[in-house]
Design a protein around this motif. Sequence first.
Motif, short mmCIF file in Angstrom:
data_model
loop_
_atom_site.label_atom_id
_atom_site.label_comp_id
_atom_site.label_asym_id
_atom_site.label_seq_id
_atom_site.Cartn_x
_atom_site.Cartn_y
_atom_site.Cartn_z
N ARG A 397 -9.50 -24.74 -35.70
CA ARG A 397 -9.44 -25.86 -36.62
C ARG A 397 -10.79 -26.57 -36.58
O ARG A 397 -11.72 -26.12 -35.91
CB ARG A 397 -8.29 -26.80 -36.24
CG ARG A 397 -8.35 -27.32 -34.83
CD ARG A 397 -6.99 -27.87 -34.39
NE ARG A 397 -6.01 -26.79 -34.21
CZ ARG A 397 -4.86 -26.72 -34.87
NH1 ARG A 397 -4.54 -27.64 -35.77
NH2 ARG A 397 -4.02 -25.72 -34.65
N GLU A 398 -10.93 -27.64 -37.33
CA GLU A 398 -12.21 -28.35 -37.38
C GLU A 398 -12.67 -28.71 -35.97
O GLU A 398 -11.93 -29.30 -35.18
CB GLU A 398 -12.08 -29.61 -38.23
CG GLU A 398 -13.40 -30.17 -38.73
CD GLU A 398 -14.06 -29.30 -39.78
OE1 GLU A 398 -15.29 -29.30 -39.84
OE2 GLU A 398 -13.35 -28.62 -40.54
N GLY A 399 -13.91 -28.31 -35.64
CA GLY A 399 -14.46 -28.60 -34.32
C GLY A 399 -14.19 -27.55 -33.27
O GLY A 399 -14.69 -27.67 -32.14
N SER A 400 -13.41 -26.50 -33.60
CA SER A 400 -13.10 -25.47 -32.61
C SER A 400 -14.35 -24.74 -32.16
O SER A 400 -15.26 -24.49 -32.97
CB SER A 400 -12.11 -24.46 -33.18
OG SER A 400 -10.82 -25.01 -33.30
N ILE A 401 -14.36 -24.38 -30.88
CA ILE A 401 -15.43 -23.55 -30.33
C ILE A 401 -15.02 -22.09 -30.48
O ILE A 401 -13.92 -21.71 -30.07
CB ILE A 401 -15.70 -23.89 -28.85
CG1 ILE A 401 -16.03 -25.38 -28.70
CG2 ILE A 401 -16.83 -23.03 -28.31
CD1 ILE A 401 -17.26 -25.84 -29.43
N GLY A 402 -15.90 -21.29 -31.05
CA GLY A 402 -15.59 -19.89 -31.25
C GLY A 402 -15.77 -19.06 -30.00
O GLY A 402 -16.23 -19.55 -28.96
N SER A 403 -15.44 -17.79 -30.11
CA SER A 403 -15.57 -16.89 -28.96
C SER A 403 -17.00 -16.79 -28.47
O SER A 403 -17.25 -16.45 -27.31
CB SER A 403 -15.06 -15.50 -29.35
OG SER A 403 -15.84 -14.95 -30.40
N VAL A 404 -17.96 -17.10 -29.35
CA VAL A 404 -19.38 -16.98 -29.01
C VAL A 404 -19.95 -18.28 -28.44
O VAL A 404 -21.16 -18.40 -28.25
CB VAL A 404 -20.20 -16.53 -30.23
CG1 VAL A 404 -19.85 -15.11 -30.62
CG2 VAL A 404 -19.98 -17.47 -31.41
N PRO A 410 -18.59 -26.60 -40.21
CA PRO A 410 -17.61 -27.54 -40.78
C PRO A 410 -16.88 -26.93 -41.97
O PRO A 410 -17.42 -26.13 -42.72
CB PRO A 410 -18.48 -28.73 -41.20
CG PRO A 410 -19.69 -28.66 -40.32
CD PRO A 410 -19.94 -27.20 -40.11
N GLY A 411 -15.63 -27.36 -42.13
CA GLY A 411 -14.81 -26.88 -43.23
C GLY A 411 -13.76 -25.87 -42.82
O GLY A 411 -13.28 -25.09 -43.65
N VAL A 412 -13.36 -25.86 -41.53
CA VAL A 412 -12.35 -24.91 -41.05
C VAL A 412 -10.98 -25.31 -41.60
O VAL A 412 -10.53 -26.44 -41.42
CB VAL A 412 -12.31 -24.88 -39.51
CG1 VAL A 412 -11.26 -23.89 -39.03
CG2 VAL A 412 -13.68 -24.52 -38.94
N SER A 413 -10.30 -24.37 -42.24
CA SER A 413 -9.01 -24.67 -42.87
C SER A 413 -7.93 -23.68 -42.47
O SER A 413 -6.94 -23.55 -43.18
CB SER A 413 -9.18 -24.68 -44.40
OG SER A 413 -9.69 -23.42 -44.85
N MET A 414 -8.10 -23.01 -41.35
CA MET A 414 -7.14 -21.96 -40.96
C MET A 414 -5.71 -22.48 -40.84
O MET A 414 -4.78 -21.84 -41.35
CB MET A 414 -7.60 -21.32 -39.66
CG MET A 414 -6.96 -19.96 -39.37
SD MET A 414 -7.52 -18.63 -40.44
CE MET A 414 -5.99 -18.17 -41.26
N PRO A 415 -5.45 -23.63 -40.19
CA PRO A 415 -4.05 -24.10 -40.11
C PRO A 415 -3.44 -24.37 -41.48
O PRO A 415 -2.27 -24.03 -41.73
CB PRO A 415 -4.15 -25.38 -39.27
CG PRO A 415 -5.43 -25.26 -38.52
CD PRO A 415 -6.35 -24.50 -39.41
N GLN A 416 -4.22 -24.98 -42.37
CA GLN A 416 -3.71 -25.26 -43.72
C GLN A 416 -3.38 -23.97 -44.46
O GLN A 416 -2.40 -23.90 -45.22
CB GLN A 416 -4.74 -26.07 -44.51
CG GLN A 416 -5.08 -27.43 -43.92
CD GLN A 416 -6.31 -27.41 -43.04
OE1 GLN A 416 -6.38 -26.63 -42.09
NE2 GLN A 416 -7.27 -28.28 -43.34
N VAL A 417 -4.19 -22.94 -44.26
CA VAL A 417 -3.96 -21.66 -44.93
C VAL A 417 -2.68 -21.02 -44.41
O VAL A 417 -1.86 -20.51 -45.19
CB VAL A 417 -5.19 -20.74 -44.74
CG1 VAL A 417 -4.89 -19.32 -45.23
CG2 VAL A 417 -6.39 -21.29 -45.50
N PHE A 418 -2.50 -21.01 -43.08
CA PHE A 418 -1.27 -20.46 -42.51
C PHE A 418 -0.04 -21.20 -43.07
O PHE A 418 0.95 -20.57 -43.48
CB PHE A 418 -1.28 -20.59 -40.98
CG PHE A 418 -1.94 -19.45 -40.27
CD1 PHE A 418 -1.60 -18.13 -40.55
CD2 PHE A 418 -2.88 -19.68 -39.27
CE1 PHE A 418 -2.19 -17.07 -39.88
CE2 PHE A 418 -3.48 -18.63 -38.59
CZ PHE A 418 -3.13 -17.32 -38.90
#
Length: 741
Positions: A397-404, A410-418
């Motif tokens: 989600r917004e502010g998440s740290i990725g695997s790297v 900015p602009g993460v919308s994965m929860p809204q898409v699910f």
Amino acid sequence: MSAATDSVIGESIKRIDARGKVTGETPYPGDIDIEGQLWMRIKFSERAHARVLGVDAAAAEALPGVVRVFTSLDVPVNEYGLVIKDQPVLCGPGGDKVGADVVRCYMDMVAVAVAETDAIARRAIELLQVHYEDLPAVFDAESAMLASAPRLHPDCPDNLVARYRIRRGEMAAGWRAADVVVEGTYETTWQEHAYLQPEAGLGYIDEANRVTVVVAGQWTHEDQEQIYHALCLPPERVRVIYPAIGGAFGGREDMSVQIVLALAAWTLRRPVKIQWNREESILYHHKRHPIKVRAKWGATGDGRLTAIECQVIGDAGAYNYTSNKVLGNAHLTVSGAYEVDNIHIDTYAVYTNNIPSGAFRGFGAPQALLAAEGQMNRLAAALNMDPLEIRLKNSIREGSIGSVGTPFPPGVSMPQVFEACAADSWWHQTEAGWQLQAPAAPRDPSKRRGRGLAGGFKNVGFSFGFPEHCWAGIELQGSAEIEGVVLYHAGADVGQGAHTALMQMAAEAVGVPFARVQLVASDTATSGSSGSASASRLSFMSGNAIRGAAALALRKWQDEERPAKAEFMYHPPPTTPFDPQTGYAEPNFAYGYVAEAVEVEVDIETGQVQLLEVVCANDVGKVINRQQLEGQIEGAIVQAQGYALMEYLVSRDGRILNPYLSTYLIPTSLDVPLRVKSVVLECPDPIGPWGARGMAEMPFLPLAPAIAAAIYDATGVWIDSQPFTAQKVVAALRAARIGEV
């Protein structure tokens, strides 16, 4: 445009090429002829791995009507490659390139015959005698990694095109925190692009003494660079033009006929044409990567991920093409769109003597997400959790740290898409959370129905530090008011309707009706480099370039410079490659997000799987052309359906055995899902033009794992090897003693 109602962004403007393509008036490369043209045919390798000792062209050159036979001795700089120049233009002895005398797969070119007619050129190829010294070959990627394996390239002693690592957190602590651990091995195979128009092209010398190649591709300026490099010509002496392009999907990113056409036309000073048939197209252009993933994931009893461990091995085939980038993308997406503190991933791209693997819609993410979403669905089953609930608990989600180790842009919308996907399909909210409704039982007792969910993300634009740019030129015409706008742009319309969208964005940026815009496109002589029609980047990158050029042109117009001309080169925020030890990186500047829910029906007697319904939720940032967007979603789903269920390319010892659309099966109108529902979210990307983010690849990504989950829901059997053919499904059902009398 002064009023919001006048906006053309979001409108379903009719495609500018629609009428010509429907009526057959639009010329593709294979339709274009020049008076006095010669014909070309190619002699391909007859070995998977061998040294070319010599080419005897005497009989071919003696054939009446043969103008010239070209061999390796005729190529000034005998190398090419999109990322790494590791492939000879023509394999054979001579020249300064070490290893150019070796064929490494059956699609290598050994010689070219040019003749007065196509039939004579074909006969000349048959008369060519090639003398080989066979070399040991390897056709399995894991075997190619062994110390005992034959080495395919002199500068790559370990056969590894690329190796990547991610090391984050403490794995021992992650496993200790896990109440459940699931493991799986996932395998995918090649996929053929199967675009409508096979490879074809025409080479000639234009009025400015430039060797000109009219061909179908995805990046005119990259084609130009590879041609002038191989021919040792100044860039200004090479011109590339794209007419109509009959599909690409990544399959035209790499060279096919471009360099040899230019070589012949430049040398002979006459027009030269070539046209492949479907068999040649399937045999001699690259495919989607076969990838094997070994995955081990842990979670707490309430579904929180604690540890992810994966090994990813990709078969690059004989040459790199884009393998180092594709496996980099698989490396990034194999842990899914989820937060996890402890992660350990090793990824390898490996040379073999198989057909080269390269770009294909999704670029490594479909293979990686088959594993990632398969693991998430296994965890949900092991914990008796709803598959949506476990995803929402772990979603980035917004502010998440990725695997790297760096935040997502900015602009993460994965929860809204699910949640949008669930709400428009078969989930409902209860006091306990989201719950999936079971499908109705079919009337036929031999059928079972099931539902599945999967999601994911993918980059928009080039990644891992690769230089990213896009050029646009704008000319404003008129006197008292802007009467016309000419947009100059090199972006390729490979059938997706990009040129219509570019004109919409130009109209919007200048503030004129769409009808006042004309486009001069896909010609290196009229435009700067706009980058490739790939990586879901063209709308995003071109829109920003067009806005920049329009702003400069409008400023000149206001200063009463008429016509007002301006050009602009857009550069997005920089990206960085993986740290070789930890994987730390800022890999991308923007992403697209997608989730899909499916319903399938499985015949437990035959193993046949029918895809009944698909609900696809995409965050596109901002719709540019709604009709085209929905067409992209529906087309990607059907293409992914073929990948998941039926497309099986048979390769044995490096040789493709089913190079026909009668034996390599792709979906027809009778196979498509009964219902596809496109759910479009518009969460603006902070740096996208009008908020738009690319989406062309996204609907392809999660379909295969969603279907696998639905098959499990219907039958209780996991299928982890793509494609999920009837033979595989029925074998798994019999092994589980399902459907036995």
